[in-house]
Design an enzyme around this catalytic site. Structure first.
Site, PDB file in Angstrom:
ATOM      1  N   GLY A 181      36.797  35.876  41.653  1.00  0.00           N
ATOM      2  CA  GLY A 181      37.111  34.983  40.542  1.00  0.00           C
ATOM      3  C   GLY A 181      36.821  33.542  40.933  1.00  0.00           C
ATOM      4  N   GLN A 206      37.358  24.583  40.592  1.00  0.00           N
ATOM      5  CA  GLN A 206      36.912  24.735  41.979  1.00  0.00           C
ATOM      6  C   GLN A 206      35.499  24.201  42.217  1.00  0.00           C
ATOM      7  OE1 GLN A 206      38.250  29.068  41.878  1.00  0.00           O
ATOM      8  NE2 GLN A 206      38.397  28.594  44.042  1.00  0.00           N
ATOM      9  N   CYS A 266      41.384  32.777  48.495  1.00  0.00           N
ATOM     10  CA  CYS A 266      40.795  31.878  47.507  1.00  0.00           C
ATOM     11  C   CYS A 266      39.540  31.254  48.112  1.00  0.00           C
ATOM     12  CB  CYS A 266      41.810  30.778  47.174  1.00  0.00           C
ATOM     13  SG  CYS A 266      41.200  29.558  46.006  1.00  0.00           S
ATOM     14  N   LEU A 267      38.490  31.154  47.310  1.00  0.00           N
ATOM     15  CA  LEU A 267      37.243  30.560  47.822  1.00  0.00           C
ATOM     16  C   LEU A 267      37.447  29.098  48.221  1.00  0.00           C
ATOM     17  CD1 LEU A 267      34.613  32.102  45.369  1.00  0.00           C
ATOM     18  CD2 LEU A 267      35.152  32.815  47.712  1.00  0.00           C
ATOM     19  N   HIS A 323      45.902  33.935  39.085  1.00  0.00           N
ATOM     20  CA  HIS A 323      45.456  33.031  40.164  1.00  0.00           C
ATOM     21  C   HIS A 323      44.472  31.994  39.604  1.00  0.00           C
ATOM     22  CE1 HIS A 323      43.840  32.430  44.452  1.00  0.00           C
ATOM     23  NE2 HIS A 323      42.940  31.835  43.696  1.00  0.00           N
ATOM     24  N   GLU A 324      43.498  32.461  38.795  1.00  0.00           N
ATOM     25  CA  GLU A 324      42.485  31.535  38.251  1.00  0.00           C
ATOM     26  C   GLU A 324      43.091  30.596  37.209  1.00  0.00           C
ATOM     27  OE1 GLU A 324      39.944  31.417  40.006  1.00  0.00           O
ATOM     28  OE2 GLU A 324      40.088  33.393  40.929  1.00  0.00           O
ATOM     29  N   HIS A 355      44.560  27.653  38.794  1.00  0.00           N
ATOM     30  CA  HIS A 355      43.590  26.607  39.165  1.00  0.00           C
ATOM     31  C   HIS A 355      43.405  25.605  38.021  1.00  0.00           C
ATOM     32  CE1 HIS A 355      42.074  27.653  43.100  1.00  0.00           C
ATOM     33  NE2 HIS A 355      41.779  28.899  42.748  1.00  0.00           N
TER      34      HIS A 355
HETATM   35 NI    NI Z   1      41.284  30.544  44.005  1.00  0.00          NI
END
Ligand code: NI
Length: 178
Positions: free
Chosen positions: A46, A51, A92-93, A134-135, A138
């Site tokens: 995701g 991000q 997380c990226l 989670h997204e 963000h």
């Molecule tokens: Ni993330």
């Protein structure tokens, strides 16, 4: 299509609040393609626009093994969340190399526009439900490590800032050799 740079925690831009997407037009569809390319390249499931330093309410997700089930959520709104909770290991990226347990609703329903601008309601459970929550965090400037203890957050910040300095030094040395 292009790969986009992913902001890394503790970059303060990760805490900006995203604004609604005004129109699902060619610009937004190009951004969606770039975000999928970036997410697949980074082996993520995701990615939120926040991000990649675009502060609009847009998320791309693919939780399939085959990496061929694109899910786009534009201006997502949570309609329902189950009382049942689950605690899963998250990464997380924007927080490379860090994984930890976070408690979330086990199932959610979300209303959002798809990449054609059509309104949809998505029912999700388990991994997809966790990923959506989670997204969506963000988009309101929240990174999953903020659910962890202040002690752990401090350690993660120190570790990532050190890694960033080392990356910078390695890049500088590489330039000096040219
Ligand atoms: Ni993330």
């Amino acid at each position: 299509m292009a790969l986009l740079p992913i902001l890394r925690y503790p970059d303060p831009r990760l805490h900006k609040i995203a604004q609604p997407v005004q129109a699902v037009d060619a610009r937004v569809r190009a951004l969606i393609d770039d975000m999928f390319e970036t997410m697949y390249e980074a082996k993520g499931i995701g990615l939120a626009a926040t991000q990649v330093d675009v502060h609009e309410r847009l998320i791309v997700i693919d939780v399939s093994e085959e990496r061929d089930q694109r899910l786009v959520l534009i201006n997502p709104e949570l309609v329902w969340a189950s009382d049942e909770r689950l605690k899963g290991e998250e990464g997380c990226l924007s927080v490379p190399g860090i994984y930890d347990g976070v408690e979330r609703a086990a199932a959610v329903r979300v209303r959002a526009l798809d990449e054609r601008g059509k309104a949809r309601e998505i029912a999700a459970e388990e991994l997809l439900a966790v990923c959506i929550q989670h997204e969506m965090d963000h988009l309101v400037g929240k990174v999953f490590v903020e659910y962890l203890s202040p002690l752990k957050q401090g350690r993660i910040k120190t570790k990532l800032l050190k890694a960033e300095r080392e990356d910078f030094r390695a890049a500088t040395r590489a330039q000096e050799r040219l």
